[in-house]
Design a protein around this motif. Sequence first.
Motif, mmCIF file in Angstrom:
data_model
loop_
_atom_site.group_PDB
_atom_site.id
_atom_site.type_symbol
_atom_site.label_atom_id
_atom_site.label_comp_id
_atom_site.label_asym_id
_atom_site.label_seq_id
_atom_site.Cartn_x
_atom_site.Cartn_y
_atom_site.Cartn_z
ATOM 1 N N ARG A 59 0.841 -1.191 0.000
ATOM 2 C CA ARG A 59 0.000 0.000 0.000
ATOM 3 C C ARG A 59 0.881 1.247 0.000
ATOM 4 O O ARG A 59 2.098 1.141 0.191
ATOM 5 C CB ARG A 59 -0.959 -0.006 1.194
ATOM 6 N N ASP A 60 0.280 2.412 -0.215
ATOM 7 C CA ASP A 60 0.975 3.705 -0.206
ATOM 8 C C ASP A 60 2.159 3.752 -1.152
ATOM 9 O O ASP A 60 3.191 4.320 -0.853
ATOM 10 C CB ASP A 60 1.454 4.072 1.212
ATOM 11 N N TRP A 61 2.043 3.165 -2.338
ATOM 12 C CA TRP A 61 3.166 3.121 -3.266
ATOM 13 C C TRP A 61 3.360 4.476 -3.936
ATOM 14 O O TRP A 61 2.433 5.249 -4.111
ATOM 15 C CB TRP A 61 3.001 2.006 -4.279
ATOM 16 N N GLN A 62 4.608 4.763 -4.303
ATOM 17 C CA GLN A 62 4.956 6.001 -4.982
ATOM 18 C C GLN A 62 6.161 5.751 -5.884
ATOM 19 O O GLN A 62 7.181 5.223 -5.434
ATOM 20 C CB GLN A 62 5.272 7.096 -3.962
ATOM 21 N N ILE A 63 6.042 6.153 -7.141
ATOM 22 C CA ILE A 63 7.141 6.016 -8.089
ATOM 23 C C ILE A 63 8.128 7.154 -7.862
ATOM 24 O O ILE A 63 7.732 8.296 -7.634
ATOM 25 C CB ILE A 63 6.618 6.022 -9.539
ATOM 26 N N SER A 64 9.422 6.847 -7.932
ATOM 27 C CA SER A 64 10.458 7.866 -7.730
ATOM 28 C C SER A 64 10.403 8.901 -8.861
ATOM 29 O O SER A 64 9.947 8.596 -9.966
ATOM 30 C CB SER A 64 11.842 7.221 -7.665
ATOM 31 N N PRO A 65 10.881 10.131 -8.601
ATOM 32 C CA PRO A 65 10.865 11.164 -9.640
ATOM 33 C C PRO A 65 11.602 10.769 -10.921
ATOM 34 O O PRO A 65 11.219 11.191 -12.005
ATOM 35 C CB PRO A 65 11.546 12.359 -8.969
ATOM 36 N N ASP A 66 12.644 9.921 -10.812
ATOM 37 C CA ASP A 66 13.365 9.494 -12.018
ATOM 38 C C ASP A 66 12.720 8.282 -12.701
ATOM 39 O O ASP A 66 13.218 7.782 -13.696
ATOM 40 C CB ASP A 66 14.833 9.209 -11.696
ATOM 41 N N ARG A 67 11.612 7.810 -12.132
ATOM 42 C CA ARG A 67 10.834 6.692 -12.679
ATOM 43 C C ARG A 67 11.590 5.360 -12.696
ATOM 44 O O ARG A 67 11.250 4.446 -13.428
ATOM 45 C CB ARG A 67 10.335 6.995 -14.091
ATOM 46 N N ARG A 68 12.634 5.242 -11.864
ATOM 47 C CA ARG A 68 13.427 4.007 -11.844
ATOM 48 C C ARG A 68 13.057 3.061 -10.704
ATOM 49 O O ARG A 68 13.382 1.889 -10.753
ATOM 50 C CB ARG A 68 14.909 4.345 -11.737
ATOM 51 N N SER A 69 12.405 3.591 -9.662
ATOM 52 C CA SER A 69 12.095 2.781 -8.484
ATOM 53 C C SER A 69 10.683 3.072 -7.999
ATOM 54 O O SER A 69 10.121 4.111 -8.299
ATOM 55 C CB SER A 69 13.066 3.112 -7.342
ATOM 56 N N VAL A 70 10.167 2.139 -7.231
ATOM 57 C CA VAL A 70 8.874 2.352 -6.584
ATOM 58 C C VAL A 70 9.057 2.051 -5.089
ATOM 59 O O VAL A 70 9.718 1.073 -4.717
ATOM 60 C CB VAL A 70 7.753 1.496 -7.221
ATOM 61 N N ALA A 71 8.515 2.933 -4.254
ATOM 62 C CA ALA A 71 8.513 2.721 -2.800
ATOM 63 C C ALA A 71 7.097 2.346 -2.389
ATOM 64 O O ALA A 71 6.123 2.838 -2.975
ATOM 65 C CB ALA A 71 8.954 3.997 -2.085
ATOM 66 N N TYR A 72 6.980 1.505 -1.396
ATOM 67 C CA TYR A 72 5.659 1.075 -0.930
ATOM 68 C C TYR A 72 5.783 0.535 0.490
ATOM 69 O O TYR A 72 6.885 0.295 0.998
ATOM 70 C CB TYR A 72 5.069 0.022 -1.865
ATOM 71 N N LEU A 73 4.645 0.316 1.126
ATOM 72 C CA LEU A 73 4.593 -0.316 2.437
ATOM 73 C C LEU A 73 4.075 -1.736 2.260
ATOM 74 O O LEU A 73 3.116 -1.957 1.521
ATOM 75 C CB LEU A 73 3.658 0.445 3.381
ATOM 76 N N ALA A 74 4.713 -2.699 2.930
ATOM 77 C CA ALA A 74 4.284 -4.093 2.865
ATOM 78 C C ALA A 74 4.241 -4.663 4.280
ATOM 79 O O ALA A 74 5.038 -4.276 5.138
ATOM 80 C CB ALA A 74 5.246 -4.905 2.007
ATOM 81 N N PRO A 75 3.303 -5.594 4.520
ATOM 82 C CA PRO A 75 3.207 -6.181 5.854
ATOM 83 C C PRO A 75 4.376 -7.102 6.156
ATOM 84 O O PRO A 75 4.848 -7.826 5.282
ATOM 85 C CB PRO A 75 1.883 -6.948 5.815
ATOM 86 N N GLN A 76 4.840 -7.030 7.396
ATOM 87 C CA GLN A 76 5.892 -7.920 7.892
ATOM 88 C C GLN A 76 5.552 -8.286 9.332
ATOM 89 O O GLN A 76 4.955 -7.492 10.056
ATOM 90 C CB GLN A 76 7.249 -7.228 7.893
ATOM 91 N N THR A 77 5.982 -9.456 9.733
ATOM 92 C CA THR A 77 5.824 -9.846 11.134
ATOM 93 C C THR A 77 7.047 -9.378 11.894
ATOM 94 O O THR A 77 8.175 -9.744 11.555
ATOM 95 C CB THR A 77 5.662 -11.368 11.270
ATOM 96 N N ARG A 78 6.829 -8.545 12.896
ATOM 97 C CA ARG A 78 7.906 -8.008 13.729
ATOM 98 C C ARG A 78 7.438 -8.020 15.174
ATOM 99 O O ARG A 78 6.340 -7.558 15.474
ATOM 100 C CB ARG A 78 8.249 -6.568 13.351
ATOM 101 N N ALA A 79 8.274 -8.526 16.057
ATOM 102 C CA ALA A 79 7.975 -8.551 17.494
ATOM 103 C C ALA A 79 6.564 -9.100 17.749
ATOM 104 O O ALA A 79 5.772 -8.528 18.478
ATOM 105 C CB ALA A 79 8.126 -7.164 18.103
ATOM 106 N N GLU A 80 6.252 -10.207 17.104
ATOM 107 C CA GLU A 80 4.993 -10.924 17.281
ATOM 108 C C GLU A 80 3.750 -10.150 16.866
ATOM 109 O O GLU A 80 2.664 -10.356 17.399
ATOM 110 C CB GLU A 80 4.861 -11.418 18.725
ATOM 111 N N ARG A 81 3.878 -9.241 15.918
ATOM 112 C CA ARG A 81 2.714 -8.544 15.359
ATOM 113 C C ARG A 81 3.011 -8.196 13.907
ATOM 114 O O ARG A 81 4.159 -8.198 13.475
ATOM 115 C CB ARG A 81 2.357 -7.310 16.177
ATOM 116 N N VAL A 82 1.983 -7.899 13.150
ATOM 117 C CA VAL A 82 2.149 -7.520 11.753
ATOM 118 C C VAL A 82 2.178 -5.991 11.674
ATOM 119 O O VAL A 82 1.297 -5.312 12.191
ATOM 120 C CB VAL A 82 1.014 -8.083 10.881
#
Length: 153
Positions: free
Chosen positions: A1-24
């Motif tokens: 979610r919350d993805w955004q393409i970089s200004p140079d159009r070479r990369s995309v940033a986003y948020l993804a779920p991960q399990t950390r310290a016994e929670r997502v």
Amino acid sequence: RDWQISPDRRSVAYLAPQTRAERVVYRAHVVSIATGSALPLPKADANGEQYGPTWTPGGATLAVGQEPTAAISAPIVLLRPGATPIALPVPARGFDVPVAWAEGGAYLAARTFDGPNSAAPGRESAVVISMDGKRYPLSAPGEVILVGWLPNA
């Protein structure tokens, strides 16, 4: 979610779920569009949730909001591959979510929350954060919704 393409159009940033310290939690990731391979980000906070990955105007750095841990507030951090994270000025309490950088990169519009995390965000307000360490709260008779900046003419 919350993805955004970089200004140079070479990369995309986003948020993804991960399990950390016994929670997502949702954490920032960057992927090369050409190769599909992950680009490493420096470590910011070890286990907390991250919010609103937003590229700086030049596209070399990613601003990411962080969930407060033991402290009562958490800064937005600037993440650049191969560099130490840089913390922006913190709210009095709670956390900030980046929205958009001004054209020159000197100011960041953000949503700020006075609660401990996204499960209990508390009250929301709008703020502009400057790279020189100042915070400028935005207020209006009604709700303030940040959408972006007008380009310099």
